[in-house]
Design a protein around this motif. Structure first.
Motif, mmCIF file in Angstrom:
data_model
loop_
_atom_site.group_PDB
_atom_site.id
_atom_site.type_symbol
_atom_site.label_atom_id
_atom_site.label_comp_id
_atom_site.label_asym_id
_atom_site.label_seq_id
_atom_site.Cartn_x
_atom_site.Cartn_y
_atom_site.Cartn_z
ATOM 1 N N SER A 146 0.857 -1.084 0.039
ATOM 2 C CA SER A 146 0.023 -0.089 -0.110
ATOM 3 C C SER A 146 1.048 1.303 0.075
ATOM 4 N N LEU A 147 1.817 1.347 0.943
ATOM 5 C CA LEU A 147 2.809 2.406 0.838
ATOM 6 C C LEU A 147 3.739 2.587 -0.539
ATOM 7 N N ALA A 148 4.114 1.481 -1.147
ATOM 8 C CA ALA A 148 4.701 1.586 -2.609
ATOM 9 C C ALA A 148 3.649 1.994 -3.511
ATOM 10 N N THR A 161 -3.416 -1.131 5.656
ATOM 11 C CA THR A 161 -3.362 -0.123 4.494
ATOM 12 C C THR A 161 -2.293 0.897 4.994
ATOM 13 N N PHE A 162 -1.514 1.629 4.070
ATOM 14 C CA PHE A 162 -0.652 2.858 4.824
ATOM 15 C C PHE A 162 -1.697 3.985 4.589
ATOM 16 N N LYS A 163 -1.780 4.603 5.826
ATOM 17 C CA LYS A 163 -2.495 5.659 6.011
ATOM 18 C C LYS A 163 -1.660 6.869 6.637
ATOM 19 N N HIS A 164 -1.855 8.084 6.378
ATOM 20 C CA HIS A 164 -0.966 9.269 7.171
ATOM 21 C C HIS A 164 -1.923 10.673 7.154
ATOM 22 N N ASP A 224 -2.909 7.654 12.741
ATOM 23 C CA ASP A 224 -2.788 6.826 11.723
ATOM 24 C C ASP A 224 -1.122 6.046 11.668
ATOM 25 N N LEU A 225 -0.340 6.744 12.361
ATOM 26 C CA LEU A 225 1.119 6.626 12.542
ATOM 27 C C LEU A 225 1.663 7.471 13.478
ATOM 28 N N LYS A 284 -1.433 -0.259 18.634
ATOM 29 C CA LYS A 284 -2.270 -0.592 17.364
ATOM 30 C C LYS A 284 -2.068 0.264 16.402
ATOM 31 N N VAL A 285 -1.226 0.988 16.477
ATOM 32 C CA VAL A 285 -0.978 1.954 15.267
ATOM 33 C C VAL A 285 0.509 1.924 14.900
ATOM 34 N N PRO A 286 0.829 1.825 13.676
ATOM 35 C CA PRO A 286 2.088 1.577 12.951
ATOM 36 C C PRO A 286 3.065 2.334 13.494
#
Length: 279
Positions: free
Chosen positions: A29-31, A153-156, A243-244, A272-274
């Motif tokens: 997802s990040l890529a 899923t990458f979220k920011h 999200d991060l 629970k958060v990246p």
């Protein structure tokens, strides 16, 4: 879109334990969002017999175990190729099977030629994945995102910076600048005792720097709760829907460099958060 990330290393280690990987989906997802190339390492640990007097039966059992792990890693690699293709991500997939020390060396060398590494969080402190997290943090010179179970899923949109004005936190903020600039809201959080916060506002000097880079930033200072800094961070991340979390990895031991500090250790075990971490 995160424009400064062009190469993502996604690491997974097969140890024969049925544990789903969040790192793969999250890293892809990040890529995808950053238009980056993904290098997927679906590695397996090789058990090496060091005693020349080991029986043929034991040798056969070890060989069978290694073959099983290799096959499991290859199965993961095939799924990874399909997932990358479905996401439209250019990816290379490798399935090395190496003894632990060699595996660590490979991952560190790969991380040095990628913008960022993505690994699964691991609760157990004595574990190959935990060892890889520590090795990449301390030896690669690159940031690492540690992904908890269930986050694919990458979220920011909302990013929390754990700020203590240290060298490591400074490096983490700089490494994450591309992410911070594209976030909708960034909170700089400083946690300390009432006495410490009465004399200084640690995040106040960072905020203008971030604002000059176009980051939408707020500063908050919290008195550390009775359950400690890590729990205060977790609570605040939950309150703002982060999200991060961007933070410097803390190493509190000058003698044993592989021992992570209490806050980092606690968050690796339960968050629970990246975590976007630099050292």
């Amino acid at each position: 879109m995160v424009q400064n990330i062009k190469s993502v290393l996604i690491g997974m280690t097969e140890e024969g334990v049925d544990e789903p990987s969040s790192a793969l989906a999250y890293g892809l997802s990040l890529a995808q969002q950053s238009g980056a190339h993904a290098t997927i390492q679906a590695a397996s640990l090789k058990v090496v017999m060091g005693n020349t007097f080991v029986s043929n039966i034991a040798t056969g059992l070890v060989a069978a175990h290694n073959r099983r792990l290799k096959q499991l890693a290859q199965d993961v690699a095939e799924r990874a190729r399909g997932d990358a293709a479905a996401a439209g991500v250019a990816a290379s997939v490798e399935t090395p099977q190496l003894a632990y020390g060699q595996l660590v060396e490979l991952f560190v060398a790969q991380a040095r030629v990628h913008d960022i590494s993505v690994l699964d969080a691991e609760v157990a402190t004595v574990n190959a994945d935990r060892g890889l997290i520590e090795a990449l943090l301390f030896e690669s010179g690159r940031p690492v995102i540690v992904v908890p179970p269930g986050v694919d899923t990458f979220k920011h949109e909302r990013v929390l910076i754990a700020w203590d004005a240290s060298v490591r936190a400074t490096r983490a903020v700089n490494d994450a600048m591309g992410i911070l600039k594209s976030a909708s809201a960034v909170e700089v959080l400083a946690i300390g005792s009432e006495k410490e916060l009465a004399h200084e506002v640690p995040g106040a000097e960072l905020a203008p720097h971030l604002a000059r880079h176009g980051v939408h930033v707020d500063v908050k200072n919290l008195v550390v709760g009775r359950d400690g800094v890590a729990e205060t961070l977790r609570e605040q991340a939950g309150l703002i829907g982060a999200d991060l979390i961007v933070m410097g990895a803390f190493n509190h031991s000058r003698i044993r460099e592989w021992v992570l500090g209490g806050v980092t250790e606690s968050l690796l075990e339960d968050c629970k958060v990246p975590l976007f971490m630099s050292y």
